[in-house]
Design a protein around this motif. Sequence first.
Motif, PDB file in Angstrom:
ATOM      1  N   THR A  26      61.062  61.023  56.062  1.00 18.91           N
ATOM      2  CA  THR A  26      61.010  59.569  56.224  1.00 18.91           C
ATOM      3  C   THR A  26      60.608  59.219  57.644  1.00 18.91           C
ATOM      4  OG1 THR A  26      62.788  59.342  54.607  1.00 18.91           O
ATOM      5  CG2 THR A  26      62.345  57.430  55.992  1.00 18.91           C
ATOM      6  N   PHE A  27      61.204  59.901  58.600  1.00 18.94           N
ATOM      7  CA  PHE A  27      60.888  59.690  60.004  1.00 18.94           C
ATOM      8  C   PHE A  27      59.404  59.972  60.259  1.00 18.94           C
ATOM      9  CE2 PHE A  27      62.779  58.324  63.653  1.00 18.94           C
ATOM     10  CZ  PHE A  27      62.601  59.146  64.761  1.00 18.94           C
ATOM     11  N   THR A  30      57.058  57.211  58.936  1.00 20.05           N
ATOM     12  CA  THR A  30      57.136  55.887  59.542  1.00 20.05           C
ATOM     13  C   THR A  30      56.584  55.847  60.958  1.00 20.05           C
ATOM     14  OG1 THR A  30      59.422  56.334  60.218  1.00 20.05           O
ATOM     15  CG2 THR A  30      59.111  55.105  58.172  1.00 20.05           C
ATOM     16  N   LEU A  31      56.515  56.991  61.606  1.00 15.13           N
ATOM     17  CA  LEU A  31      56.003  57.015  62.977  1.00 15.13           C
ATOM     18  C   LEU A  31      54.482  57.181  62.978  1.00 15.13           C
ATOM     19  CD1 LEU A  31      58.703  59.095  64.873  1.00 15.13           C
ATOM     20  CD2 LEU A  31      58.343  56.635  64.884  1.00 15.13           C
ATOM     21  N   PRO A  32      53.835  56.932  64.123  1.00 17.20           N
ATOM     22  CA  PRO A  32      52.374  57.122  64.180  1.00 17.20           C
ATOM     23  C   PRO A  32      52.018  58.586  63.892  1.00 17.20           C
ATOM     24  CG  PRO A  32      53.148  55.962  66.125  1.00 17.20           C
ATOM     25  CD  PRO A  32      54.366  56.419  65.385  1.00 17.20           C
ATOM     26  N   PHE A  52      59.934  55.758  48.332  1.00 15.61           N
ATOM     27  CA  PHE A  52      60.480  55.614  49.684  1.00 15.61           C
ATOM     28  C   PHE A  52      59.410  55.160  50.682  1.00 15.61           C
ATOM     29  CE2 PHE A  52      64.542  57.141  48.530  1.00 15.61           C
ATOM     30  CZ  PHE A  52      64.355  58.161  47.613  1.00 15.61           C
ATOM     31  N   SER A  53      58.301  54.605  50.164  1.00 20.43           N
ATOM     32  CA  SER A  53      57.247  54.159  51.086  1.00 20.43           C
ATOM     33  C   SER A  53      57.785  53.001  51.907  1.00 20.43           C
ATOM     34  CB  SER A  53      55.999  53.742  50.321  1.00 20.43           C
ATOM     35  OG  SER A  53      56.251  52.601  49.550  1.00 20.43           O
ATOM     36  N   GLN A  54      57.480  52.997  53.186  1.00 21.88           N
ATOM     37  CA  GLN A  54      58.046  51.997  54.079  1.00 21.88           C
ATOM     38  C   GLN A  54      57.234  51.907  55.360  1.00 21.88           C
ATOM     39  OE1 GLN A  54      61.908  53.871  55.804  1.00 21.88           O
ATOM     40  NE2 GLN A  54      61.528  54.943  53.872  1.00 21.88           N
ATOM     41  N   SER A  55      57.268  50.718  55.945  1.00 19.38           N
ATOM     42  CA  SER A  55      56.637  50.519  57.240  1.00 19.38           C
ATOM     43  C   SER A  55      57.448  49.471  57.972  1.00 19.38           C
ATOM     44  CB  SER A  55      55.188  50.060  57.054  1.00 19.38           C
ATOM     45  OG  SER A  55      54.657  49.666  58.281  1.00 19.38           O
ATOM     46  N   TRP A  56      57.938  49.804  59.149  1.00 18.43           N
ATOM     47  CA  TRP A  56      58.840  48.912  59.855  1.00 18.43           C
ATOM     48  C   TRP A  56      58.243  48.405  61.169  1.00 18.43           C
ATOM     49  CZ3 TRP A  56      61.672  47.893  55.975  1.00 18.43           C
ATOM     50  CH2 TRP A  56      62.162  48.884  55.135  1.00 18.43           C
TER      51      TRP A  56
END
Lengths: 215, 338
Positions: A26-27, A30-32, A52-56
Amino acid sequence: MERHQTTRNLCLVGLTALLTVHFLMTFAVTLPPTPLTVEYGKAIDSWIYPYFSQSWSFFAPTPPTEDNFVIAQYRYKSSSGAIVESPWINLSRTLNEAAQRDRLSSLAIVQATVSSAYCGLVKSEIFKDGKLDEKLLHDRISSNRQPPALHTLERAAMSCYRITSFKGAPVSVRIGILDHKFPRFTQRYKPDDEAANNTELPFPFVPFESVAPFD
Amino acid sequence: MSFFRNIAHRLSAASQSMSVARRQLGVAIVRIVFGGVTAVLYGLHFPQRQFLWGSDAVVTPADTATILSATHSWTLYSLFPSPLGGECLYWLGLIVSLLFAAGLFVRVTPLLFFVLTWSLYQRNAFALDGGDNLLLILTIYLMFADLSALSLDRLLFGPRREKNFAWLSGMLHNFAVTACLLQLAILYFDAGFYKIQGHVWSSGTAIYYILRSNLFALPGWGDYIWRSAALVTIGTYGTILFEIMHPFLMWHRRLKYLIFSGAVVLHAGIGLLMGLVWFSLTMIGAHAILFDDDEYLRLLKFMRAVYGNLNQAFRRPLVMESHTFDPTAAAEANPSAG
């Protein structure tokens, strides 16, 4: 009893390992991009997507520094049978003002749909390095394969026709993007001239379709 | 050998500890908030359901299929594309959200809630925001948690009784809670991490551009903030500081209260000033998982005490009684005064 305790211990170890792997993935997603995520990108994507797709990256690294409006223009048949082209209507501003008047307005989700579709449009395959590929766009429209984001904006405009003041059966619609640069921070006391600092990008007309009313 | 025996002993102690479900109240509050927000979504947009998710929606079924194909996703609305099918799914989604919030059939409703809410958002992916994204992810984790606290299930059927696998149920619950906490930590870490890379954020002016944009403006309120250099700078750097600190301080016994307060202030501000009301409610609601059951019970005790005191204060009449001094009575009452 000891076997029971061993089962518990194994469960604890197993669940800890699963949690660790999951959150490392997950980490990573979400990071570059990093050399590690480029190397193992496929494995990470297959673990994470779609559930679990995500963008914060909310408003980051760059928040909106100008207004991006979706505008619409209609062609409709007047009472005399002539095809009339309407002036441009600012759909986004209308929806934004409705949400400003009432923060619990049911139009907020329509506003969000239009705004997200706009973001989807400028990231779609018809834009290359921020510029519209007109040839590709015309090819897509003529074969009825325009990007879903563009088609969604056109349909949102079609649904809004009934609340305009235009009298006549709608024939076709086109949407456009209007980018407006409001005063920068150091000039924040200057009033915002809505007619100035604008760039427009119109899209071709498409035939009207049946769309449910938005309100 | 003694080293391995030591490890085994510590592992046994840890597994014993992890077999007892904790933070059940926090998890129940998250369940109520998520179910409630989703039920409100269904209710609020009932007149617009055809436009947003119907067969004649703003996103056509064909466009949805194109998007789903690219994202390797699915929706029940594609399986039942007819107007009747869409209508049934909508009503089912509303009912299940209410059941989920109320805590009825909590062994089954989390899964149904996830499937129906996922389907709704995948039918029109443009209507999905960050709060909905977090809601869906945490719901997956919560499917493994014990959601029976503060529920109709407990009221009607009594406390859950696990026979042979109570330890497994407890362990899965605690891991689900840990997963929710780690997800929150990653969310805020990423949000802060991306912000510090942006020039507009590091120059302290980002809040001005966000509140001045027509999409997020609130005339009369937002103007007051973006006109002030001090408020813009404090708001911009405060947001970055909060998001960077959040993933680290949320684990601290006392400092998590500061983080919770910060989250309430930040998200209440976002909800009011930027119009992202449901997003903000979801984010605040997710923070309920920060606190353990003892802390909620202490809060309840404190609120009861405050209520009791207020009740007493408002009930007791203010009466000025006339009083004449009687030395004999006073002496009898206090013989030691002599």
